[in-house]
Design a protein around this motif. Structure first.
Motif, PDB file in Angstrom:
ATOM      1  N   ARG A   1      53.654  57.453  -6.092  1.00 50.61           N
ATOM      2  CA  ARG A   1      54.099  56.936  -4.792  1.00 50.61           C
ATOM      3  C   ARG A   1      55.106  57.889  -4.157  1.00 50.61           C
ATOM      4  NH1 ARG A   1      53.015  55.046  -0.200  1.00 50.61           N
ATOM      5  NH2 ARG A   1      54.492  53.593   0.679  1.00 50.61           N
TER       6      ARG A   1
ATOM      7  N   GLU B   1      53.254  60.848  -2.804  1.00 52.92           N
ATOM      8  CA  GLU B   1      52.487  60.525  -1.593  1.00 52.92           C
ATOM      9  C   GLU B   1      53.340  60.624  -0.330  1.00 52.92           C
ATOM     10  OE1 GLU B   1      51.015  56.552  -2.050  1.00 52.92           O
ATOM     11  OE2 GLU B   1      49.615  57.118  -3.635  1.00 52.92           O
ATOM     12  N   LEU B   2      54.617  60.293  -0.449  1.00 49.07           N
ATOM     13  CA  LEU B   2      55.499  60.266   0.717  1.00 49.07           C
ATOM     14  C   LEU B   2      56.073  61.642   1.074  1.00 49.07           C
ATOM     15  CD1 LEU B   2      57.390  56.928   0.043  1.00 49.07           C
ATOM     16  CD2 LEU B   2      55.494  57.334   1.628  1.00 49.07           C
TER      17      LEU B   2
ATOM     18  N   GLN C   1      58.306  53.383   4.825  1.00 43.08           N
ATOM     19  CA  GLN C   1      57.850  53.477   3.443  1.00 43.08           C
ATOM     20  C   GLN C   1      58.864  54.304   2.655  1.00 43.08           C
ATOM     21  OE1 GLN C   1      55.014  51.798   2.308  1.00 43.08           O
ATOM     22  NE2 GLN C   1      55.321  50.937   4.341  1.00 43.08           N
TER      23      GLN C   1
ATOM     24  N   ALA D   1      60.234  55.419  -1.651  1.00 43.46           N
ATOM     25  CA  ALA D   1      60.114  55.348  -3.113  1.00 43.46           C
ATOM     26  C   ALA D   1      61.402  55.904  -3.708  1.00 43.46           C
ATOM     27  CB  ALA D   1      58.918  56.155  -3.600  1.00 43.46           C
TER      28      ALA D   1
ATOM     29  N   TYR E   1      60.513  52.970  -8.336  1.00 49.11           N
ATOM     30  CA  TYR E   1      60.132  51.760  -7.608  1.00 49.11           C
ATOM     31  C   TYR E   1      60.044  52.072  -6.131  1.00 49.11           C
ATOM     32  CZ  TYR E   1      65.267  51.664  -7.522  1.00 49.11           C
ATOM     33  OH  TYR E   1      66.589  51.993  -7.392  1.00 49.11           O
ATOM     34  N   SER E   2      59.361  51.214  -5.393  1.00 48.45           N
ATOM     35  CA  SER E   2      59.164  51.429  -3.960  1.00 48.45           C
ATOM     36  C   SER E   2      58.931  50.112  -3.274  1.00 48.45           C
ATOM     37  CB  SER E   2      57.991  52.373  -3.709  1.00 48.45           C
ATOM     38  OG  SER E   2      56.792  51.771  -4.123  1.00 48.45           O
TER      39      SER E   2
ATOM     40  N   THR F   1      53.158  48.657  -0.531  1.00 53.39           N
ATOM     41  CA  THR F   1      52.339  49.464   0.374  1.00 53.39           C
ATOM     42  C   THR F   1      51.373  48.608   1.144  1.00 53.39           C
ATOM     43  OG1 THR F   1      50.760  49.882  -1.389  1.00 53.39           O
ATOM     44  CG2 THR F   1      52.482  51.520  -1.015  1.00 53.39           C
TER      45      THR F   1
END
Length: 148
Positions: free
Chosen positions: A6, A9-10, A78, A80, A144-145, A148
């Motif tokens: 995650r 991805e960001l 978004q 993380a 943790y995030s 989504t």
């Protein structure tokens, strides 16, 4: 859970722009903003969050005393977070398995992992040496995030 997917991805969505939290000697938080990315740790091969810090910064002083660290990457709403322990590798923090040439390549790899590009790597390398840049590699203990 320590899966960095995650976080990774960001990174490309806003150049890995991240908030880093280190701890001062009195255990209060110290924050700063860096560009971070995800790559294989140069000695363990495990995936780690990494960024480059200029020599003489407070974050490096804090991490030398206490390697506890949190890094939060965000893009829009978004985000993380990675909590873990930092390892420093640089001119003021030598590592027996990472020589000068490997450090040069590691700093380039971290810069690229955070979304950076450069037209003149020789100049980049010179600036990294002059500024005593250090690789900060975060081995995650918790990730943790938001949903989504």
């Amino acid at each position: 859970m320590t899966d960095l997917a995650r976080f990774a991805e960001l990174v490309p969505l806003d150049h890995g722009l991240s908030v880093v939290v280190t701890l001062r000697a009195d255990h209060t938080p110290h924050t700063t903003v860096v560009n971070a990315g995800v790559l294989a740790h140069p000695t363990t091969g495990e995936r780690a969050v990494a960024f480059v810090a200029a020599g003489g910064t407070r974050k490096l002083a804090h991490l030398r005393t206490n390697p506890t660290i949190a890094v939060v990457v965000r893009a829009g709403w978004q985000w993380a977070a990675v909590e873990g322990r930092a390892q420093l590798i640089g001119p003021d923090d030598p590592h027996s398995q990472v020589g000068d040439e490997q450090l040069t390549l590691l700093l380039r790899d971290i810069f690229s992992a955070a979304g950076g590009t450069h037209d003149d790597w020789a100049t980049f390398d010179q600036v990294m040496r002059e500024e005593r840049r250090t690789a900060v590699l975060v081995s995650p203990t918790r990730v943790y995030s938001n949903p989504t």
